[in-house]
Design an enzyme around this catalytic site. Structure first.
Site, mmCIF file in Angstrom:
data_model
loop_
_atom_site.group_PDB
_atom_site.id
_atom_site.type_symbol
_atom_site.label_atom_id
_atom_site.label_comp_id
_atom_site.label_asym_id
_atom_site.label_seq_id
_atom_site.Cartn_x
_atom_site.Cartn_y
_atom_site.Cartn_z
ATOM 1 N N ASP A 221 117.480 124.005 -25.129
ATOM 2 C CA ASP A 221 117.968 125.239 -25.769
ATOM 3 C C ASP A 221 117.909 125.106 -27.293
ATOM 4 O O ASP A 221 117.440 126.006 -27.992
ATOM 5 C CB ASP A 221 119.369 125.629 -25.265
ATOM 6 C CG ASP A 221 120.378 124.492 -25.302
ATOM 7 O OD1 ASP A 221 119.985 123.326 -25.563
ATOM 8 O OD2 ASP A 221 121.574 124.752 -25.074
ATOM 9 N N ASP A 245 106.379 125.001 -20.067
ATOM 10 C CA ASP A 245 105.813 126.327 -19.822
ATOM 11 C C ASP A 245 106.429 127.324 -20.800
ATOM 12 O O ASP A 245 105.732 128.099 -21.450
ATOM 13 C CB ASP A 245 106.106 126.736 -18.369
ATOM 14 C CG ASP A 245 105.566 128.119 -18.046
ATOM 15 O OD1 ASP A 245 104.418 128.403 -18.424
ATOM 16 O OD2 ASP A 245 106.310 128.916 -17.429
HETATM 17 C C1 IPM Z 1 100.764 128.541 -17.474
HETATM 18 C C2 IPM Z 1 101.037 129.669 -16.514
HETATM 19 C C3 IPM Z 1 101.183 129.083 -15.103
HETATM 20 C C4 IPM Z 1 102.360 128.125 -15.139
HETATM 21 C C5 IPM Z 1 101.330 130.123 -13.987
HETATM 22 C C6 IPM Z 1 100.241 131.160 -14.008
HETATM 23 C C7 IPM Z 1 101.388 129.456 -12.634
HETATM 24 O O1 IPM Z 1 102.154 130.379 -16.910
HETATM 25 O O2 IPM Z 1 99.748 127.838 -17.298
HETATM 26 O O3 IPM Z 1 101.547 128.352 -18.399
HETATM 27 O O4 IPM Z 1 103.515 128.556 -15.011
HETATM 28 O O5 IPM Z 1 102.132 126.929 -15.282
HETATM 29 MN MN MN Z 2 102.999 129.750 -18.827
#
Ligand code: IPM
Ligand code: MN
Length: 372
Positions: A221, A245
């Site tokens: 965070d 992500d």
């Molecule tokens: C990424 C995308 C993917 C993930 C999805 C599409 C599965 O958001 O490559 O960041 O969450 O890893």
């Molecule tokens: Mn992503």
């Protein structure tokens, strides 16, 4: 060099940006005297439409034997319903697991001329050049058990990490830091999660092999806040799958557009290279997508899969050159200004490619500049 490159254009804007990146790879081949065998295979909704699985076995086989894989994007609202294994996105999760692509490198930096393209003040963004090293084959994305309860009234996922998984991704991050500014920030949620406490412990152990690299720790965070407030304070951000992500999208937003971000997913075999932006179905097919993320991913393919450092640097410099000339795709153009199309931007980048012997003063790669 002779090398085989597999293109997986996929869905949405994927085919357009992969075609743009392939044009630049062809230009590299011609200018630098290489021989690339470039083939294409279906993935995601594009494969589903052919009556195939999201990741057809033939596509996976072609991926295993390629020297490097360039992927566009997967995802299509038409296939959003239905069971998880028939979703286009499942192809990405499957190929990451099948090829054990556990290390996801996502560099984000402020490109010259784009200091004002993002939401931050130019003086806050100045000097930003960070690399998110995201663990890609563990954590909540893959942990078992997972699922819905029989009555559909609850659902669960499992976050699990082993020492070995944490150790190998940590080594990648420390190795990357050695080629950059020797600074790793490990991001976790150790105040709440056991997986994060193990993560921190293993990262500290690995760091003993890298006394030349400075290590600090941050809760996710606080890190999300600091990426927005002081992005230039980061060099390498080392983190688990879901945190990475989220933080990598944030990094894309602050440097001006997610369309600029490339990525490399590496394991011990062939690597997979893809722009971070996703399929963007709302703008697909209109020649308006920003191809820079895909073209910079092609540069990462040359750098990491084929060890063609000079060629990769040449692509990065050509992107800078096209931006310096004022070319802007729609995501980057100021309101009211005319925008370059996907193909126009790619052509400008291909045209700006200069083999090292022909480079003019000022376009010489600065060896102090860190490169992902
Ligand atoms: C990424 C995308 C993917 C993930 C999805 C599409 C599965 O958001 O490559 O960041 O969450 O890893
Ligand atoms: Mn992503």
């Amino acid at each position: 060099m002779i090398a085989s490159i597999l293109l997986l254009p996929g869905d949405g804007i994927g085919p357009e940006v992969v075609a743009a990146a392939a044009d630049v790879l062809r230009a590299v081949e011609a200018r630098f005297g290489h021989s690339f065998t470039i083939t294409t295979a279906p993935i995601g909704a594009a494969a589903l439409r052919l009556g195939l699985a999201p990741l057809p076995p033939e596509t996976l086989e072609a991926a295993r034997t390629a020297d490097g894989i360039l992927l566009g994007a997967v995802g299509d609202p038409e296939f959003d319903r239905g069971d998880a294994s028939r979703r286009p996105e499942s192809a990405l999760l499957e190929i990451r697991r099948a090829l054990q692509l556990y290390a996801n490198l996502r560099p984000a930096r402020v490109w010259p001329g784009l200091e004002n393209a993002g939401p931050l003040k130019a003086e806050v963004l100045a000097g930003t050049d960070l690399l998110v090293v995201r663990e890609l084959t563990g954590g909540l994305y893959y942990g078992e058990p997972r699922g819905f309860a029989a009555d559909g009234q609850s659902a669960h996922n499992t976050m699990r990490y082993s020492r070995a998984e944490i150790e190998r991704i940590s080594r990648r991050a420390f190795d990357a830091a050695r080629t950059r500014r020797q600074h790793v920030t490990s991001v976790d949620k150790a105040n709440v999660l056991e997986t994060s406490r193990l993560w921190r412990q293993v990262v500290i152990e690995v760091s003993r092999d890298y006394p030349d690299v400075r290590l600090d720790h941050m809760y996710v965070d606080a890190c999300a806040m600091k990426v927005a407030l002081a992005p230039s304070s980061f060099d390498v951000i080392l983190t688990e799958n879901l945190f990475g992500d989220i933080l990598s999208d944030e990094a894309g937003a602050i440097v001006g557009s997610l369309g600029l971000l490339p990525s490399a997913s590496l394991g011990d075999g062939p690597g997979l290279f893809e722009p971070v932006h996703g399929s963007a179905p709302d703008i697909a097919g209109h020649n308006v997508a920003n191809p820079i993320g895909a073209i910079a991913s092609a540069a990462m393919l040359l750098r990491h899969a084929l060890a063609l450092t000079t060629e990769a640097d040449a692509i990065d410099l050509a992107i800078e050159e096209a931006l310096r000339k004022g070319l802007r795709t729609r995501d980057l153009a100021a309101t009211g200004d005319s925008a370059a199309g996907t193909r126009e931007m790619a052509a400008a980048i291909a045209a700006a490619l200069t083999p090292p012997s022909h480079s003019s003063p000022g376009s010489v790669a600065d060896p102090r500049r860190s490169r992902a």
